[in-house]
Design an enzyme around this catalytic site. Structure first.
Site, short mmCIF file in Angstrom:
data_model
loop_
_atom_site.label_atom_id
_atom_site.label_comp_id
_atom_site.label_asym_id
_atom_site.label_seq_id
_atom_site.Cartn_x
_atom_site.Cartn_y
_atom_site.Cartn_z
N ALA A 1 0.83 -1.21 0.00
CA ALA A 1 0.00 0.00 0.00
C ALA A 1 0.87 1.26 0.00
O ALA A 1 0.62 2.19 -0.78
CB ALA A 1 -0.93 -0.01 1.21
N GLU B 1 11.00 3.51 5.29
CA GLU B 1 10.93 2.06 5.39
C GLU B 1 11.95 1.55 6.41
O GLU B 1 13.11 1.96 6.38
CB GLU B 1 11.19 1.45 4.00
CG GLU B 1 11.42 -0.05 3.98
CD GLU B 1 10.28 -0.87 4.58
OE1 GLU B 1 9.10 -0.57 4.32
OE2 GLU B 1 10.58 -1.82 5.35
N LYS C 1 9.59 -7.10 5.05
CA LYS C 1 10.36 -5.99 5.62
C LYS C 1 11.35 -5.54 4.56
O LYS C 1 12.18 -6.34 4.12
CB LYS C 1 11.10 -6.49 6.86
CG LYS C 1 11.90 -5.43 7.58
CD LYS C 1 12.55 -6.04 8.81
CE LYS C 1 13.22 -4.97 9.66
NZ LYS C 1 13.86 -5.54 10.84
N SER D 1 7.29 -7.75 -2.10
CA SER D 1 8.62 -8.17 -2.53
C SER D 1 8.96 -9.60 -2.09
O SER D 1 9.93 -10.17 -2.59
CB SER D 1 9.69 -7.23 -1.95
OG SER D 1 9.71 -6.02 -2.67
N ASN E 1 6.30 -12.02 -1.33
CA ASN E 1 5.16 -12.93 -1.34
C ASN E 1 5.16 -13.87 -2.53
O ASN E 1 6.05 -13.82 -3.39
CB ASN E 1 3.83 -12.16 -1.17
CG ASN E 1 3.49 -11.30 -2.37
OD1 ASN E 1 3.96 -11.55 -3.48
ND2 ASN E 1 2.68 -10.28 -2.16
N HIS F 1 -2.19 -13.20 5.51
CA HIS F 1 -3.14 -12.20 5.01
C HIS F 1 -3.64 -11.33 6.17
O HIS F 1 -4.84 -11.03 6.27
CB HIS F 1 -4.32 -12.90 4.30
CG HIS F 1 -3.88 -13.64 3.08
ND1 HIS F 1 -4.62 -14.65 2.51
CD2 HIS F 1 -2.75 -13.52 2.33
CE1 HIS F 1 -3.97 -15.12 1.44
NE2 HIS F 1 -2.84 -14.45 1.32
N ALA G 1 -3.54 -2.85 4.67
CA ALA G 1 -4.51 -3.92 4.90
C ALA G 1 -5.18 -3.82 6.27
O ALA G 1 -6.21 -4.45 6.51
CB ALA G 1 -3.82 -5.27 4.75
N ASN H 1 -6.11 -13.50 -1.70
CA ASN H 1 -4.92 -12.93 -1.05
C ASN H 1 -5.09 -11.41 -0.94
O ASN H 1 -5.93 -10.82 -1.60
CB ASN H 1 -3.67 -13.27 -1.86
CG ASN H 1 -3.66 -14.72 -2.32
OD1 ASN H 1 -4.58 -15.16 -2.99
ND2 ASN H 1 -2.64 -15.44 -1.98
C1 FAD Z 1 5.29 -15.04 2.75
C2 FAD Z 1 4.11 -14.25 2.25
C3 FAD Z 1 3.44 -14.69 1.11
C4 FAD Z 1 2.34 -13.96 0.66
N1 FAD Z 1 1.76 -14.30 -0.54
C5 FAD Z 1 0.86 -13.45 -1.09
C6 FAD Z 1 0.45 -13.59 -2.45
O1 FAD Z 1 0.94 -14.44 -3.18
N2 FAD Z 1 -0.48 -12.72 -2.93
C7 FAD Z 1 -1.03 -11.73 -2.16
O2 FAD Z 1 -1.91 -11.03 -2.63
N3 FAD Z 1 -0.65 -11.57 -0.89
C8 FAD Z 1 0.32 -12.36 -0.36
N4 FAD Z 1 0.80 -12.11 0.88
C9 FAD Z 1 0.18 -11.01 1.65
C10 FAD Z 1 0.54 -9.63 1.11
O3 FAD Z 1 1.89 -9.54 0.75
C11 FAD Z 1 0.17 -8.59 2.16
O4 FAD Z 1 -1.19 -8.74 2.50
C12 FAD Z 1 0.38 -7.18 1.68
O5 FAD Z 1 1.71 -6.96 1.33
C13 FAD Z 1 -0.06 -6.20 2.76
O6 FAD Z 1 0.22 -4.91 2.33
P1 FAD Z 1 0.42 -3.74 3.38
O7 FAD Z 1 0.77 -2.54 2.59
O8 FAD Z 1 -0.74 -3.72 4.28
O9 FAD Z 1 1.68 -4.17 4.28
P2 FAD Z 1 3.14 -4.60 3.87
O10 FAD Z 1 3.24 -4.95 2.44
O11 FAD Z 1 3.53 -5.63 4.88
O12 FAD Z 1 4.00 -3.27 4.09
C14 FAD Z 1 4.30 -2.70 5.34
C15 FAD Z 1 5.67 -2.06 5.23
O13 FAD Z 1 5.90 -1.25 6.35
C16 FAD Z 1 7.21 -1.47 6.83
N5 FAD Z 1 7.21 -1.17 8.27
C17 FAD Z 1 6.54 -1.82 9.24
N6 FAD Z 1 6.75 -1.23 10.43
C18 FAD Z 1 7.58 -0.20 10.21
C19 FAD Z 1 8.11 0.82 11.05
N7 FAD Z 1 7.84 0.88 12.36
N8 FAD Z 1 8.91 1.76 10.49
C20 FAD Z 1 9.16 1.75 9.13
N9 FAD Z 1 8.68 0.81 8.30
C21 FAD Z 1 7.88 -0.15 8.83
C22 FAD Z 1 7.45 -2.93 6.55
O14 FAD Z 1 8.82 -3.27 6.60
C23 FAD Z 1 6.80 -3.09 5.19
O15 FAD Z 1 7.69 -2.78 4.15
C24 FAD Z 1 1.89 -12.81 1.37
C25 FAD Z 1 2.57 -12.38 2.50
C26 FAD Z 1 3.69 -13.08 2.93
C27 FAD Z 1 4.42 -12.59 4.14
#
Ligand code: FAD
Length: 524
Positions: free
Chosen positions: A28, A48, A95, A102, A104, A462, A496, A506
Site C-alpha cells: 500500500a 521504510e 520488511k 517483494s 510474497n 493475510h 490492509a 490474497n
Molecule cells: C510469505 C508471504 C506470502 C504472501 N503471498 C501473497 C500472495 O501471493 N499474494 C497476495 O496477494 N498476498 C500475499 N501475501 C500477503 C501480502 O503480501 C500482504 O497482505 C500485503 O503486502 C499487505 O500490504 P500492506 O501494505 O498492508 O503491508 P506490507 O506490504 O507488509 O507493508 C508494510 C511495510 O511497512 C514497513 N514497516 C513496518 N513497520 C515499520 C516501522 N515501524 N517503520 C518503518 N517501516 C515499517 C514494513 O517493513 C513493510 O515494508 C503474502 C505475504 C507473505 C508474508
C-alpha cells in the site's frame, strides 16, 4: 509516561520537512507514495524500516519462500494458541522496499465483488463498492491475459499475467476441481470474482520472469525525481502532534533519533501489525491498554489492534506417484474458491497447490513428511478474530499477537469439510497420474483430520483488520471512509489494517487498491 506533543527542536538529531510523509514502503505505502509523487509539486517522503530489494530472492518469483525467516521478514511469533494445541506460529510479514509485495508468492487476487460491496456498507461510503474499486484496479493494472475491458486495465504500472507456461500438474488440478463441481473461468479476477465458487489459472505479478512488486512498479521508476525521497533502515516509532493535528513522525535511523515533518499529511502504511503498534505508541488506541503499558492516551480508539483477521492455512498432503512429474515447490499456478455454509457472502475457502509436503514443523515432527509429495494449500476464513497489543511502551519491543485460530469448534468442523473437498480433487481421475499410495497422515477419520489440522494450521500471511474502516457510530472503527484516523487531523491509515474482513483471496491487490484510494484522497 511517554508524551506525544511535538515540540520543535527536542530530542531529534536531525529534522527534515516534506509535504506528505508515507510510512512503510510495502504494497500500500509504495502505491500511495508512487502515485503522490506523480505531482512534482508535492514533496513526498517514503520511509521504510527494512533495506532495499536488490536480491535475486526478491526478483526471482520462484525463490519467494527463501525470504521467509530472512532479514526481509519481520518474523513475528504469535502467542501460543489454544485452538492450535498451544503452538506459536511464525507470523511472517515483508520488511524492506516493497514489503509483502517483494517477498510474497506473487498471486494477484482482487477480492470478491461482495467483499468490496460489504466494505462500502460497513464504511457507509458507496465509493468503496465493487464497481468503484474496479476503476482503481483498471488504473493499477496492465493485464496480459484475454482482454476484458470492463474489468481489466491496459496501461497501469502493475504487470499482471495468467501463470505461464502452465505445468500439467495444475491443468490436472483444475480438471479435478471441475469434476468435483467447480466451474472453470478464464481468470480468478474476472467473472469468477463475481461468482460464489469456481477455479482458474492464477494471475500473478510477474513480467518477463521477474517479480513486479508494488515498489518496482510504482516507486522505482520515479527514483530520479527530486520531489520523492525514499529512506530505508528507518524505524518509525510514533506520530507527533500539534494539538489534534499530526505534524511529524519520529523515527530511529542508523541508531539516531530523527523527526520528519509533514506540512500536509502523515500516512501510515506499516501493515496490519505495525500500523496498530505505532498508533498505540502514539497514544491512539484502547485507553485501558495504553494505561497498562504507560502511554498517555491521546484518543481512546478501542478498535486499534482488535479485529485481527487472516486466512487460516493448512496443507493437505499426498504422497506423489513420481517426483519427476511434480512442479517446483514454489509454484502454485491454479486456484479454487468455494463457498461455505452461507455465513460468508463471498467464498469462505481458497485453495492453491504445490509440489512439496507443506506441513507445519510440528505436523512434520508428529506425522512425518514424505520425501516426494504434493499438497493442496487450503485457506479459510474464520469466525474468530485475533489482536495485536503492546508488550510495553518500547518501540523496539515485539508486539503481542493472538490469532485465536480454531478457538471456535465450528471453524474446525468447516476445516474438516474443506479437507474432504481437497481429498475429492486429489482422488479425481485427472489427478490419478500424480497420486501416490496414501495421504499424509494416512486414512483419517474426521476426528483424526481435525487433530491433524490443529497441528498443521499456520497463517496464510493475510493479516488485516487491526485499524478498520467504519462509520461514526461504529465504536470499533479506527478510520472513516476517507481513511482518516478518528479524532485527529492530518493522519490517515492506508494498508490492509483498514479491511474490516479478510478478502476472499490474497491481500496484496486489495492493499494496493487502498493505497490507490488514499493517494486520491490526499491529493483531493
Ligand atoms: C510469505 C508471504 C506470502 C504472501 N503471498 C501473497 C500472495 O501471493 N499474494 C497476495 O496477494 N498476498 C500475499 N501475501 C500477503 C501480502 O503480501 C500482504 O497482505 C500485503 O503486502 C499487505 O500490504 P500492506 O501494505 O498492508 O503491508 P506490507 O506490504 O507488509 O507493508 C508494510 C511495510 O511497512 C514497513 N514497516 C513496518 N513497520 C515499520 C516501522 N515501524 N517503520 C518503518 N517501516 C515499517 C514494513 O517493513 C513493510 O515494508 C503474502 C505475504 C507473505 C508474508
Amino acid at each position: 509516561m511517554m508524551t506525544h506533543q511535538y515540540s520543535p527542536g527536542t530530542a531529534a538529531d536531525e529534522e527534515e520537512t516534506y509535504d506528505v510523509v508515507v510510512c512503510g514502503a510495502g504494497s500500500a505505502g509504495s502505491t500511495v507514495a508512487g502515485l503522490l509523487a506523480a505531482d512534482e509539486n508535492l514533496r513526498v517522503l517514503l520511509l521504510e524500516a527494512g533495506g532495499d530489494d536488490a536480491d535475486d530472492r526478491v526478483s526471482d518469483p520462484d525463490r519467494w519462500f527463501e525470504n521467509i525467516a530472512s532479514e526481509r521478514d519481520w518474523g513475528w511469533l504469535t502467542e501460543p494458541g489454544t485452538g492450535l494445541g498451544n503452538r506459536r506460529l511464525l507470523y511472517s510479514m515483508g520488511k524492506g522496499l516493497g514489503g509483502g509485495s517483494s517477498i510474497n508468492a506473487g498471486v494477484w487476487s482482487r477480492g470478491h465483488r461482495r467483499d468490496w460491496d460489504d466494505l462500502a456498507a460497513v464504511s457507509g461510503d458507496p465509493r468503496w463498492d465493487y464497481r468503484s474499486v474496479l476503476g482503481s484496479y483498471r488504473e493499477l493494472e496492465t493485464w496480459r491475459g484475454a482482454p476484458d475491458l470492463e474489468r481489466r486495465g491496459t496501461a497501469g504500472p502493475m504487470h499482471i499475467q495468467p501463470a505461464q507456461p502452465l505445468h500439467p500438474f495444475f491443468s490436472a488440478m483444475l480438471d479435478g476441481a471441475e469434476a468435483a463441481g467447480l466451474d472453470r473461468y478464464d481468470s480468478p479476477n474476472g467473472e469468477l470474482a463475481e461468482q460464489g465458487s469456481g477455479c482458474a489459472v492464477r494471475d500473478e505479478i510477474i513480467s518477463d520472469g521477474v517479480r513486479c512488486s508494488a515498489y518496482r512498479a510504482l516507486v522505482a521508476p520515479r527514483s530520479e525525481q527530486r520531489n520523492l525521497t525514499v529512506r530505508t533502515r528507518t524505524l518509525i516509532t510514533r506520530v507527533l502532534f500539534d494539538g489534534d493535528r499530526a505534524v511529524a513522525v519520529e523515527a530511529i535511523s542508523d541508531g539516531r533519533p530523527v523527526v520528519f515533518r509533514a506540512a500536509h499529511e502523515v500516512v501510515l502504511s506499516l501493515g496490519a501489525v505495525q500500523t496498530p503498534k505505532v498508533l498505540m505508541q502514539s497514544g491512539l488506541g484502547p485507553a485501558r491498554h495504553l494505561d497498562q503499558v504507560g502511554i498517555d492516551v491521546r484518543q481512546d480508539l478501542p478498535g486499534v489492534g482488535s479485529g485481527l483477521d487472516d486466512h487460516l492455512q493448512f496443507g493437505c498432503v499426498w504422497e506423489a506417484a513420481d517426483a519427476r512429474q511434480l512442479p517446483p515447490p514454489s509454484r502454485a499456478q491454479a486456484v479454487c474458491f468455494w463457498e461455505g455454509d452461507g455465513r460468508e457472502r463471498s467464498p469462505q475457502f481458497v485453495m492453491y497447490s504445490g509440489g512439496a509436503p507443506f506441513m507445519s514443523p510440528e505436523a512434520q515432527a508428529r506425522y512425518g513428511a514424505p520425501q516426494s509429495a504434493f499438497s493442496f494449500l487450503l485457506g479459510m476464513r474464520l469466525r474468530t478474530r485475533g489482536s495485536v497489543r503492546l508488550a510495553d511502551a518500547g518501540p523496539a519491543t515485539a508486539p503481542v499477537i493472538e490469532t485465536c485460530f480454531l478457538d471456535d469448534p465450528a471453524d474446525l468442523r468447516d476445516a474438516v469439510g474443506a479437507y474432504r473437498f481437497a481429498e475429492e480433487v486429489a482422488h479425481s481421475e485427472a489427478m490419478r497420474p500424480y497420486l501416490g499410495s496414501r495421504s499424509v497422515p494416512a486414512g483419517l477419520s474426521d476426528a483424526e483430520v481435525a487433530a491433524y489440522i490443529r497441528t498443521a494450521a499456520v497463517t496464510f500471511w493475510h493479516q488485516c483488520g487491526t485499524a478498520r474502516i467504519g462509520t461514526d457510530t461504529d465504536v470499533n472503527a479506527v478510520v472513516d471512509s476517507e481513511l482518516r484516523v478518528r479524532g485527529c487531523d492530518g493522519l490517515r491509515v492506508a494498508d490492509a489494517s483498514v479491511l474490516p474482513r479478510v478478502t476472499s483471496g490474497n491481500t496484496m491487490a486489495p492493499a494496493m487498491v487502498i493505497g490507490h484510494r488514499a493517494a486520491g484522497l490526499v491529493r483531493a
